[in-house]
Scaffold this motif. Structure first.
Motif, PDB file in Angstrom:
ATOM      1  N   ASP A 119       0.533  -1.220  -0.058  1.00 34.17           N
ATOM      2  CA  ASP A 119       0.047   0.022  -0.001  1.00 34.17           C
ATOM      3  C   ASP A 119       0.979   1.214   0.006  1.00 34.17           C
ATOM      4  OD1 ASP A 119      -2.548  -1.084  -0.209  1.00 34.17           O
ATOM      5  OD2 ASP A 119      -2.938  -1.131   1.835  1.00 34.17           O
ATOM      6  N   TRP A 120       1.984   1.183   0.718  1.00 33.33           N
ATOM      7  CA  TRP A 120       3.038   2.399   0.806  1.00 33.33           C
ATOM      8  C   TRP A 120       3.483   2.571  -0.590  1.00 33.33           C
ATOM      9  CZ3 TRP A 120       8.000   3.495   0.011  1.00 33.33           C
ATOM     10  CH2 TRP A 120       8.389   4.761   0.376  1.00 33.33           C
ATOM     11  N   ALA A 121       3.825   1.543  -1.385  1.00 32.95           N
ATOM     12  CA  ALA A 121       4.596   1.590  -2.572  1.00 32.95           C
ATOM     13  C   ALA A 121       3.397   2.378  -3.434  1.00 32.95           C
ATOM     14  CB  ALA A 121       5.046   0.340  -2.981  1.00 32.95           C
ATOM     15  N   GLU A 122       2.132   1.739  -3.493  1.00 32.16           N
ATOM     16  CA  GLU A 122       1.053   2.091  -4.342  1.00 32.16           C
ATOM     17  C   GLU A 122       0.809   3.514  -3.997  1.00 32.16           C
ATOM     18  OE1 GLU A 122      -2.509   2.942  -6.522  1.00 32.16           O
ATOM     19  OE2 GLU A 122      -0.709   1.623  -6.764  1.00 32.16           O
ATOM     20  N   ALA A 123       0.658   3.991  -2.691  1.00 36.13           N
ATOM     21  CA  ALA A 123       0.579   5.409  -2.392  1.00 36.13           C
ATOM     22  C   ALA A 123       1.605   6.391  -2.980  1.00 36.13           C
ATOM     23  CB  ALA A 123       0.573   5.552  -1.097  1.00 36.13           C
ATOM     24  N   ILE A 124       2.824   6.180  -3.029  1.00 35.96           N
ATOM     25  CA  ILE A 124       3.803   6.882  -3.556  1.00 35.96           C
ATOM     26  C   ILE A 124       3.917   7.027  -5.173  1.00 35.96           C
ATOM     27  CG2 ILE A 124       6.578   7.209  -3.731  1.00 35.96           C
ATOM     28  CD1 ILE A 124       5.198   7.645  -0.764  1.00 35.96           C
ATOM     29  N   VAL A 125       3.518   5.855  -5.630  1.00 34.72           N
ATOM     30  CA  VAL A 125       3.565   5.870  -7.297  1.00 34.72           C
ATOM     31  C   VAL A 125       2.238   6.869  -7.565  1.00 34.72           C
ATOM     32  CG1 VAL A 125       3.057   4.580  -9.263  1.00 34.72           C
ATOM     33  CG2 VAL A 125       4.700   3.736  -7.693  1.00 34.72           C
ATOM     34  N   ALA A 126       1.189   6.609  -6.786  1.00 35.07           N
ATOM     35  CA  ALA A 126       0.077   7.198  -7.021  1.00 35.07           C
ATOM     36  C   ALA A 126      -0.018   8.674  -6.922  1.00 35.07           C
ATOM     37  CB  ALA A 126      -1.167   6.918  -6.363  1.00 35.07           C
ATOM     38  N   PHE A 127       0.847   9.066  -5.840  1.00 28.48           N
ATOM     39  CA  PHE A 127       1.228  10.584  -5.765  1.00 28.48           C
ATOM     40  C   PHE A 127       1.991  11.218  -6.885  1.00 28.48           C
ATOM     41  CE2 PHE A 127       3.918  13.874  -4.116  1.00 28.48           C
ATOM     42  CZ  PHE A 127       2.800  14.743  -3.361  1.00 28.48           C
ATOM     43  N   SER A 128       3.116  10.389  -7.399  1.00 30.75           N
ATOM     44  CA  SER A 128       3.921  11.014  -8.121  1.00 30.75           C
ATOM     45  C   SER A 128       2.923  10.889  -9.671  1.00 30.75           C
ATOM     46  CB  SER A 128       4.908  10.000  -8.514  1.00 30.75           C
ATOM     47  OG  SER A 128       4.718   8.600  -9.104  1.00 30.75           O
ATOM     48  N   GLU A 129       1.995   9.997  -9.743  1.00 28.87           N
ATOM     49  CA  GLU A 129       1.193  10.031 -10.956  1.00 28.87           C
ATOM     50  C   GLU A 129      -0.086  10.935 -11.113  1.00 28.87           C
ATOM     51  OE1 GLU A 129       0.306   5.858 -11.823  1.00 28.87           O
ATOM     52  OE2 GLU A 129       2.602   5.493 -12.576  1.00 28.87           O
ATOM     53  N   LYS A 130       0.010  11.663  -9.734  1.00 29.40           N
ATOM     54  CA  LYS A 130      -1.348  12.619  -9.449  1.00 29.40           C
ATOM     55  C   LYS A 130      -2.653  11.858  -9.697  1.00 29.40           C
ATOM     56  CE  LYS A 130       1.418  16.659 -10.634  1.00 29.40           C
ATOM     57  NZ  LYS A 130       1.199  18.124 -11.656  1.00 29.40           N
ATOM     58  N   ARG A 131      -2.821  10.766  -9.020  1.00 28.15           N
ATOM     59  CA  ARG A 131      -4.120  10.096  -9.021  1.00 28.15           C
ATOM     60  C   ARG A 131      -4.178   9.488  -7.501  1.00 28.15           C
ATOM     61  NH1 ARG A 131      -2.722   4.701  -8.403  1.00 28.15           N
ATOM     62  NH2 ARG A 131      -0.769   3.908  -9.320  1.00 28.15           N
ATOM     63  N   LYS A 132      -5.524   9.059  -7.268  1.00 34.38           N
ATOM     64  CA  LYS A 132      -5.841   8.457  -6.111  1.00 34.38           C
ATOM     65  C   LYS A 132      -5.147   7.126  -5.839  1.00 34.38           C
ATOM     66  CE  LYS A 132      -9.778   8.992  -3.931  1.00 34.38           C
ATOM     67  NZ  LYS A 132     -11.058   8.953  -3.691  1.00 34.38           N
ATOM     68  N   PRO A 133      -4.655   6.790  -4.681  1.00 32.23           N
ATOM     69  CA  PRO A 133      -4.143   5.426  -4.658  1.00 32.23           C
ATOM     70  C   PRO A 133      -5.227   4.448  -4.541  1.00 32.23           C
ATOM     71  CG  PRO A 133      -3.958   6.335  -2.749  1.00 32.23           C
ATOM     72  CD  PRO A 133      -4.282   7.638  -3.719  1.00 32.23           C
ATOM     73  N   SER A 134      -5.013   3.126  -4.891  1.00 40.76           N
ATOM     74  CA  SER A 134      -5.893   2.199  -4.765  1.00 40.76           C
ATOM     75  C   SER A 134      -5.331   0.923  -3.628  1.00 40.76           C
ATOM     76  CB  SER A 134      -6.124   1.332  -6.156  1.00 40.76           C
ATOM     77  OG  SER A 134      -6.852   0.183  -5.843  1.00 40.76           O
ATOM     78  N   PHE A 135      -5.781   1.279  -2.465  1.00 42.94           N
ATOM     79  CA  PHE A 135      -5.063   0.384  -1.489  1.00 42.94           C
ATOM     80  C   PHE A 135      -5.856  -1.140  -1.271  1.00 42.94           C
ATOM     81  CE2 PHE A 135      -4.787   4.785   0.390  1.00 42.94           C
ATOM     82  CZ  PHE A 135      -3.269   4.877   0.374  1.00 42.94           C
ATOM     83  N   LYS A 136      -5.051  -1.968  -1.032  1.00 45.09           N
ATOM     84  CA  LYS A 136      -5.466  -3.197  -1.029  1.00 45.09           C
ATOM     85  C   LYS A 136      -5.132  -3.966   0.185  1.00 45.09           C
ATOM     86  CE  LYS A 136      -5.529  -3.405  -5.437  1.00 45.09           C
ATOM     87  NZ  LYS A 136      -6.849  -3.379  -6.261  1.00 45.09           N
ATOM     88  N   GLY A 137      -4.955  -2.864   1.329  1.00 41.44           N
ATOM     89  CA  GLY A 137      -4.836  -3.500   2.677  1.00 41.44           C
ATOM     90  C   GLY A 137      -3.710  -4.290   2.886  1.00 41.44           C
ATOM     91  N   LYS A 138      -2.904  -4.246   2.139  1.00 40.33           N
ATOM     92  CA  LYS A 138      -1.529  -5.314   2.407  1.00 40.33           C
ATOM     93  C   LYS A 138      -0.180  -4.428   2.393  1.00 40.33           C
ATOM     94  CE  LYS A 138      -3.618  -8.947  -0.257  1.00 40.33           C
ATOM     95  NZ  LYS A 138      -3.371  -9.554  -1.341  1.00 40.33           N
TER      96      LYS A 138
END
Length: 265
Positions: free
Chosen positions: A246-265
């Motif tokens: 989830d942390w990795a997804e959030a960082i990528v989403a931030f750089s891509e200017k989109r909402k993160p899609s969290f999986k709870g992992k």
């Protein structure tokens, strides 16, 4: 016999409904046993990312089943003491699990939250309440003291002097006062409580579950830790979060200017 606790799992959200509406959902022996079993089960269920606790009918919970207490009046004092000491100890695993659970727990409160009902609401992480809901510790009215972790939570939430007032006078107060004291987070119109609870639960259930659980752990630890202990725990917690998907997804989403899609992992 009606089940005294209803358990519903809908996707990543579990809802526990205290189901004795004719008794304002007063805590029965069956309800406390099923509540403990359900909380322990949900704590270990990784598919569940948010838990909602509510009452059936018009009330959250009016505390213990005081009418049934009359059955014990004729016992000698020592046996009364032993009976109620055992009963209250039986609640401990439930309350400890609610605090330990690494996922958010919401209390959705309508009508009365009295006695153990108020203690239970305080033991949850977030409280959303209908505008006509009302609250009282109530124990002093039956010549007793708080249980259900009420004496632990209340002074930590409202401060010692206010806790003394609420517990010793046993007065009833409404939702606005409860929000002012910090006992509830959100007040909504009564007829919107179910929908607003659902929205809040869905928001939390779609969040970074691991980080939410670690945030919960940090907040509770801060009540007993010194500064250096808490700083060390913050470093440990943040680094553990950084190791999650989830942390990795959030960082990528931030750089891509989109909402993160969290999986709870």
């Amino acid at each position: 016999m009606t089940d005294h606790l209803l358990i519903e799992k809908n996707g990543s959200i579990a809802t526990l409904t205290m189901n004795r509406p004719d008794s304002r959902n007063a805590l029965s022996l069956e309800m406390r046993a099923k509540l403990n079993e359900a909380v322990i089960d949900l704590e270990a269920d990784d598919s569940i990312r948010c838990v909602v606790i509510k009452g059936a009918g018009e009330h959250f919970m009016a505390g213990g089943d005081v009418k049934s207490f009359k059955d014990f009046v004729e016992l000698d004092p020592d046996n009364r003491r032993k009976t109620f000491e055992a009963r209250i100890h039986n609640l401990t695993p439930t309350l400890v699990a609610l605090r330990r659970m690494k996922k958010p727990v919401i209390a959705s409160v309508q009508g009365a939250a009295a006695g153990f009902g108020l203690s239970l609401a305080m033991a949850c992480d977030i409280v959303i309440a209908g505008e006509s809901s009302f609250y009282t510790m109530g124990y002093i009215g039956i010549g007793a003291t708080p249980d259900g972790s009420g004496s632990y939570s209340l002074p930590r939430i409202v401060g010692l002097k206010k806790a003394m007032e609420i517990a010793m006078l046993g007065d009833r107060f409404g939702a606005e006062a409860a929000k002012e004291y910090g006992l509830i987070n959100f007040i909504v119109p009564d007829d919107e409580l179910e929908a607003e609870t659902k929205k809040l639960a869905e928001r939390l259930a779609s969040g970074p579950t691991f980080a939410l659980g670690k945030t919960k752990e940090l907040m509770h630890a801060s009540m007993v830790n010194g500064l250096e202990q808490q700083l060390a725990l913050e470093a440990e917690s943040f680094s553990q979060c950084a190791a999650t998907e989830d942390w990795a997804e959030a960082i990528v989403a931030f750089s891509e200017k989109r909402k993160p899609s969290f999986k709870g992992k």
